[in-house]
Motif scaffolding. Structure first.
Motif, mmCIF file in Angstrom:
data_model
loop_
_atom_site.group_PDB
_atom_site.id
_atom_site.type_symbol
_atom_site.label_atom_id
_atom_site.label_comp_id
_atom_site.label_asym_id
_atom_site.label_seq_id
_atom_site.Cartn_x
_atom_site.Cartn_y
_atom_site.Cartn_z
ATOM 1 N N ARG A 116 0.948 -1.349 -0.214
ATOM 2 C CA ARG A 116 -0.110 -0.015 0.014
ATOM 3 C C ARG A 116 0.818 1.269 0.052
ATOM 4 O O ARG A 116 0.470 2.174 -0.599
ATOM 5 C CB ARG A 116 -1.094 -0.275 1.188
ATOM 6 N N PHE A 117 1.967 1.160 0.550
ATOM 7 C CA PHE A 117 2.820 2.476 0.761
ATOM 8 C C PHE A 117 3.598 2.452 -0.230
ATOM 9 O O PHE A 117 4.124 3.484 -1.147
ATOM 10 C CB PHE A 117 3.516 2.256 2.123
ATOM 11 N N GLY A 118 4.102 1.301 -0.954
ATOM 12 C CA GLY A 118 5.170 1.272 -1.942
ATOM 13 C C GLY A 118 6.275 0.478 -1.838
ATOM 14 O O GLY A 118 6.846 0.413 -0.617
ATOM 15 N N ARG A 119 6.757 -0.221 -2.762
ATOM 16 C CA ARG A 119 7.874 -1.189 -2.621
ATOM 17 C C ARG A 119 9.236 -0.468 -2.070
ATOM 18 O O ARG A 119 10.042 -0.881 -1.415
ATOM 19 C CB ARG A 119 8.161 -2.074 -3.837
ATOM 20 N N ARG A 120 9.495 0.686 -2.668
ATOM 21 C CA ARG A 120 10.577 1.478 -2.422
ATOM 22 C C ARG A 120 10.456 2.197 -1.509
ATOM 23 O O ARG A 120 11.288 2.351 -0.545
ATOM 24 C CB ARG A 120 11.271 2.064 -3.823
ATOM 25 N N LYS A 121 9.438 3.034 -1.412
ATOM 26 C CA LYS A 121 9.139 4.005 -0.221
ATOM 27 C C LYS A 121 9.098 3.394 1.018
ATOM 28 O O LYS A 121 9.320 4.051 2.081
ATOM 29 C CB LYS A 121 7.772 4.784 -0.475
ATOM 30 N N THR A 122 8.569 1.859 1.337
ATOM 31 C CA THR A 122 8.599 1.519 2.336
ATOM 32 C C THR A 122 9.917 1.410 2.993
ATOM 33 O O THR A 122 10.037 1.671 4.278
ATOM 34 C CB THR A 122 8.140 -0.142 2.060
ATOM 35 N N TRP A 123 10.956 1.413 2.328
ATOM 36 C CA TRP A 123 12.540 1.285 2.947
ATOM 37 C C TRP A 123 12.904 2.916 2.884
ATOM 38 O O TRP A 123 13.580 3.397 3.664
ATOM 39 C CB TRP A 123 13.538 0.402 1.970
ATOM 40 N N LEU A 124 12.807 3.787 1.788
ATOM 41 C CA LEU A 124 13.362 4.940 1.887
ATOM 42 C C LEU A 124 12.879 5.953 2.803
ATOM 43 O O LEU A 124 13.721 6.725 3.378
ATOM 44 C CB LEU A 124 12.995 5.513 0.186
ATOM 45 N N VAL A 125 11.643 6.010 3.145
ATOM 46 C CA VAL A 125 11.254 6.871 3.901
ATOM 47 C C VAL A 125 11.682 6.828 5.307
ATOM 48 O O VAL A 125 12.226 7.644 5.971
ATOM 49 C CB VAL A 125 9.429 6.843 3.890
ATOM 50 N N PRO A 126 11.546 5.585 5.871
ATOM 51 C CA PRO A 126 12.069 5.361 7.355
ATOM 52 C C PRO A 126 13.748 5.452 7.397
ATOM 53 O O PRO A 126 14.406 6.117 8.513
ATOM 54 C CB PRO A 126 11.636 3.970 7.952
ATOM 55 N N VAL A 127 14.418 4.950 6.425
ATOM 56 C CA VAL A 127 15.879 4.991 6.388
ATOM 57 C C VAL A 127 16.187 6.209 6.147
ATOM 58 O O VAL A 127 17.279 6.717 7.021
ATOM 59 C CB VAL A 127 16.340 4.073 5.109
ATOM 60 N N GLN A 128 15.746 7.300 5.191
ATOM 61 C CA GLN A 128 16.217 8.585 5.235
ATOM 62 C C GLN A 128 15.732 9.366 6.568
ATOM 63 O O GLN A 128 16.613 10.283 6.791
ATOM 64 C CB GLN A 128 15.604 9.316 4.076
#
Length: 320
Positions: A116-128
């Protein structure tokens, strides 16, 4: 005319003998693979204008990735200026290891995500966001850790190691996103090299220029980078979706690979296993990847299956 006719008479169609007893000949599957040696190319030509928004977004993400790397480069120079020993500097350089080891957790980043959030944004948002917090934490302690005569290299190395780990994870996610975001994936490496170089330049050369004129302190620069990470991550989360140009199909034919091509035994050798990759057309779709025309959900490619494939590659004779 006679010479031409004679030459034509000597030209024959090339044939491949197929025998069940000869391990050095090619089977029918291999013949099909040879006929498809050239990868299929999308008939619709793409221009830079088609990919320009994606190129700008990817380059911006790679610039963010280059900031922690450039900060580490600057810290090496500052440590030397603070009379740090070569042993202390070499200890600090251990913080850059995550970029060399990111293959170990890359399959997890590719396989675990919230649809629902997105395959890449799932990691990009919290990591950044964590990177922003890490840089801000570094800014709060940097003056204490870099006191001349009382350098706390261990604490600095540990925090920068965490920042490097987060930057390497961000790199995995952005690299994967580039493959589905760009119509012409050849731009991916350009975005990587240009963006990362600009980030390193900003966090090293530009910082030293500003610091030499006493316009900015190291602590202030780190806080600025932290704010940049938080703001850009918020904009990424609310304004960018992952429904890129991957909705169009793109066919890629993969030639077969056997042990003989990798320096190992040829087919027909019963004493060694044969490792081969069959030719298959790969189509990009919005929901996932389609192999041979059948849609396959992205989550079907588990992290465990990727690790198994990695193990097979490591076992190839050329790799060993």
């Amino acid at each position: 005319a006679s010479a031409v006719s004679g030459m034509a008479g000597r030209v024959r169609r090339r044939t491949y003998p197929v025998s069940m007893n000869d391990g050095n000949v090619l089977d029918n599957d291999r013949l099909d693979d040879i006929s498809q040696d050239k990868p299929a190319v999308d008939s619709k030509k793409t221009s830079v204008r088609d990919d320009l928004p994606s190129i700008l977004l990817l380059t911006g993400l790679y610039v963010l990735q280059g900031l922690p790397i450039g900060i580490a480069v600057s810290l090496v120079v500052i440590l030397k200026e603070k009379q740090a020993s070569f042993s202390q500097i070499s200890t600090f350089m251990l913080c850059s290891w995550p970029f060399s080891l990111k293959i170990l957790w890359a399959p997890i980043v590719d396989s675990v995500y919230d649809r629902r959030f997105g395959r890449r944004k799932t990691w990009l948002v919290p990591v950044q966001l964590l990177l922003g917090m890490g840089l801000y934490s570094c800014a709060m302690h940097i003056d204490e850790w870099l006191k001349e005569g009382d350098l706390q290299v261990g604490n600095l190395t540990m925090l920068m190691f965490i920042n490097y780990f987060l930057a390497a994870t961000q790199d995995i996610a952005v690299d994967g996103w580039a493959l589905t975001m760009l119509k012409n994936t050849g731009w991916a490496s350009t975005c990587n090299s240009v963006g990362q170089s600009v980030g390193i330049l900003v966090a090293s050369t530009l910082y030293f220029f500003l610091a030499s004129h006493e316009w900015l302190t190291l602590s202030g620069f780190l806080q600025t980078c932290a704010v940049i990470f938080v703001v850009t991550t918020f904009l990424l989360a609310v304004s960018v979706s992952e429904t890129g140009p991957a909705q169009g199909a793109m066919s890629v034919a993969s030639p077969a690979i056997d042990n003989a091509e990798c320096g190992g035994p040829r087919r027909g050798d019963s004493n060694a296993p044969v490792v081969e990759r069959k030719s298959a057309s790969v189509h990009r779709t919005h929901g996932g990847v389609a192999k041979g025309g059948a849609a396959v959900a992205e989550e079907d490619v588990s992290a465990w299956s990727v690790y198994q494939q990695m193990l097979l590659v490591v076992k190839l004779p050329k790799v060993r």
